[in-house]
Design a protein around this motif. Structure first.
Motif, PDB file in Angstrom:
ATOM      1  N   GLU A 192       0.851  -0.973   0.038  1.00 18.95           N
ATOM      2  CA  GLU A 192      -0.054  -0.041   0.041  1.00 18.95           C
ATOM      3  C   GLU A 192       0.801   1.221  -0.111  1.00 18.95           C
ATOM      4  OE1 GLU A 192      -0.722   0.455   4.916  1.00 18.95           O
ATOM      5  OE2 GLU A 192      -2.536  -0.579   3.404  1.00 18.95           O
ATOM      6  N   VAL A 193       0.271   2.377  -0.298  1.00 16.45           N
ATOM      7  CA  VAL A 193       0.891   3.722  -0.226  1.00 16.45           C
ATOM      8  C   VAL A 193       1.547   4.120   1.102  1.00 16.45           C
ATOM      9  CG1 VAL A 193      -1.402   4.954   0.325  1.00 16.45           C
ATOM     10  CG2 VAL A 193       0.670   6.107  -0.745  1.00 16.45           C
ATOM     11  N   ASN A 194       2.669   4.567   1.167  1.00 18.71           N
ATOM     12  CA  ASN A 194       3.333   4.972   2.233  1.00 18.71           C
ATOM     13  C   ASN A 194       3.088   6.404   2.927  1.00 18.71           C
ATOM     14  OD1 ASN A 194       5.214   4.218   4.433  1.00 18.71           O
ATOM     15  ND2 ASN A 194       6.533   5.530   3.616  1.00 18.71           N
ATOM     16  N   ARG A 233      10.463   2.087   2.377  1.00 20.11           N
ATOM     17  CA  ARG A 233       9.578   2.870   1.370  1.00 20.11           C
ATOM     18  C   ARG A 233       9.692   4.192   1.954  1.00 20.11           C
ATOM     19  NH1 ARG A 233       6.424   1.836  -2.376  1.00 20.11           N
ATOM     20  NH2 ARG A 233       4.271   1.824  -1.390  1.00 20.11           N
ATOM     21  N   GLY A 236       5.733   9.002   1.452  1.00 19.65           N
ATOM     22  CA  GLY A 236       4.571   9.143   0.389  1.00 19.65           C
ATOM     23  C   GLY A 236       4.892   8.256  -0.930  1.00 19.65           C
ATOM     24  N   ALA A 237       5.626   7.169  -0.710  1.00 22.35           N
ATOM     25  CA  ALA A 237       5.835   6.180  -1.890  1.00 22.35           C
ATOM     26  C   ALA A 237       4.628   5.694  -2.265  1.00 22.35           C
ATOM     27  CB  ALA A 237       6.776   4.976  -1.370  1.00 22.35           C
ATOM     28  N   ALA A 238       4.421   5.751  -3.868  1.00 22.15           N
ATOM     29  CA  ALA A 238       3.020   5.006  -4.370  1.00 22.15           C
ATOM     30  C   ALA A 238       2.871   3.614  -4.164  1.00 22.15           C
ATOM     31  CB  ALA A 238       3.108   5.528  -5.838  1.00 22.15           C
ATOM     32  N   PRO A 239       1.741   3.172  -4.056  1.00 24.24           N
ATOM     33  CA  PRO A 239       1.537   1.542  -4.078  1.00 24.24           C
ATOM     34  C   PRO A 239       2.358   0.751  -4.939  1.00 24.24           C
ATOM     35  CG  PRO A 239      -0.548   2.842  -4.075  1.00 24.24           C
ATOM     36  CD  PRO A 239       0.445   3.776  -4.540  1.00 24.24           C
ATOM     37  N   LEU A 240       2.496  -0.328  -4.640  1.00 22.45           N
ATOM     38  CA  LEU A 240       3.337  -1.282  -5.755  1.00 22.45           C
ATOM     39  C   LEU A 240       2.300  -2.599  -5.820  1.00 22.45           C
ATOM     40  CD1 LEU A 240       6.850  -1.600  -3.693  1.00 22.45           C
ATOM     41  CD2 LEU A 240       6.214  -0.159  -5.528  1.00 22.45           C
ATOM     42  N   GLU A 241       2.547  -2.859  -7.136  1.00 22.37           N
ATOM     43  CA  GLU A 241       1.814  -4.101  -7.514  1.00 22.37           C
ATOM     44  C   GLU A 241       2.636  -5.333  -7.308  1.00 22.37           C
ATOM     45  OE1 GLU A 241      -1.377  -4.132  -7.884  1.00 22.37           O
ATOM     46  OE2 GLU A 241      -1.651  -1.973  -7.835  1.00 22.37           O
ATOM     47  N   ASP A 244       6.459  -5.261  -9.021  1.00 15.71           N
ATOM     48  CA  ASP A 244       7.153  -4.122  -8.986  1.00 15.71           C
ATOM     49  C   ASP A 244       8.315  -4.375  -8.108  1.00 15.71           C
ATOM     50  OD1 ASP A 244       5.101  -2.904 -10.623  1.00 15.71           O
ATOM     51  OD2 ASP A 244       4.397  -1.945  -9.003  1.00 15.71           O
TER      52      ASP A 244
END
Length: 251
Positions: A192-194, A233, A236-241, A244
């Motif tokens: 999830e987003v950080n 992380r 504000g790091a974006a979510p990972l799939e 990734d």
């Protein structure tokens, strides 16, 4: 060629002897004293017989990590939230590094720094913008290094890996950065987003990459039992799939 800071493995000992060297210059192993603080702490195995007590779950694990990174354990001390007892444990001779566990909060509960303040603690930094482990602090007491760890298990082990391991690597004749060997791998599942602080998430290596454990909790020993690495992380790091790339450090 044997590089400075290298651990003298059996292979290197054979190579040195084959080069007709009768002696090698070495660095003394740094000595660590661990001081676990808290009125509620009891030795593992004794907590159930003492109402209101909880086991000291951190001292043995932090000692094992320190030994893994080249330290010898000068002593392990368990004290209550008593300024005099903490100061006495810290002032005892025979340690290059003092590791204080707990008592790292603000105000009236900040026992560790208050106790060492009367001994001449020189605080270098405190409250790092990381999750978990924000209450970490570091200072000097004379020629000794002092590292304050938070009392939550995951936070304490994370901070020890990020701060104590590099310190020991440097004091053992190597370089601090050698203990922070970040690697890249694929995420085995979604991440999830950080939030606003840099995060270090408990994870484990699995088929398909590195799997970040669900429901990260700073006080969870069960989660630690499954953890083999930390995933870094950025704020504000974006979510990972799945698939990734992520950055991880062996725990």
């Amino acid at each position: 060629m044997i590089e400075a800071g290298a651990l003298l493995t059996p292979q290197l000992m054979i190579a040195a002897a084959a080069a007709d060297l009768s002696a090698l210059p070495v660095w003394r192993q740094p000595a660590v004293r661990i001081v676990a603080t808290g009125d509620e702490l009891a030795a593992p195995g004794d907590a159930a017989a003492n109402p209101g007590a909880i086991p000291d779950s951190l001292s043995a694990g932090i000692a094992a990590m320190a030994q893994r990174w080249g330290a010898v354990i000068a002593s392990t001390v368990r004290t209550g939230d008593d300024l005099g007892a903490i100061a006495a444990a810290a002032a005892a001779p025979g340690a290059d590094i003092l590791v204080l566990i707990g008592g790292a909060s603000r105000g009236d509960r900040d026992f560790s720094r208050r106790a060492l303040g009367d001994l001449g603690l020189r605080l270098i930094f405190s409250e790092v913008a990381i999750r978990p482990g924000k209450p970490v602090w570091y200072g000097r007491l004379g020629d000794r290094h002092v590292l304050g760890l938070p009392g939550n298990p995951t936070a304490a082990l994370t901070v020890a890996r990020l701060f104590l391991a590099p310190l020991l690597a440097a004091l053992g004749g190597g370089v601090a950065v050698s203990a922070l060997d970040w690697k890249k791998a694929a995420a085995a599942g979604p991440v999830e987003v950080n939030g606003p602080r840099e995060a270090f998430l408990c994870a484990y290596e699995a088929a398909g990459g590195v799997h970040v454990i669900d429901r990260q909790q700073a006080s969870s020993q069960a989660m630690l039992a499954r953890t083999t690495c930390l995933v870094r992380r950025a704020p504000g790091a974006a979510p990972l799939e799945p698939g990734d790339e992520l950055s991880f450090l062996a725990l």
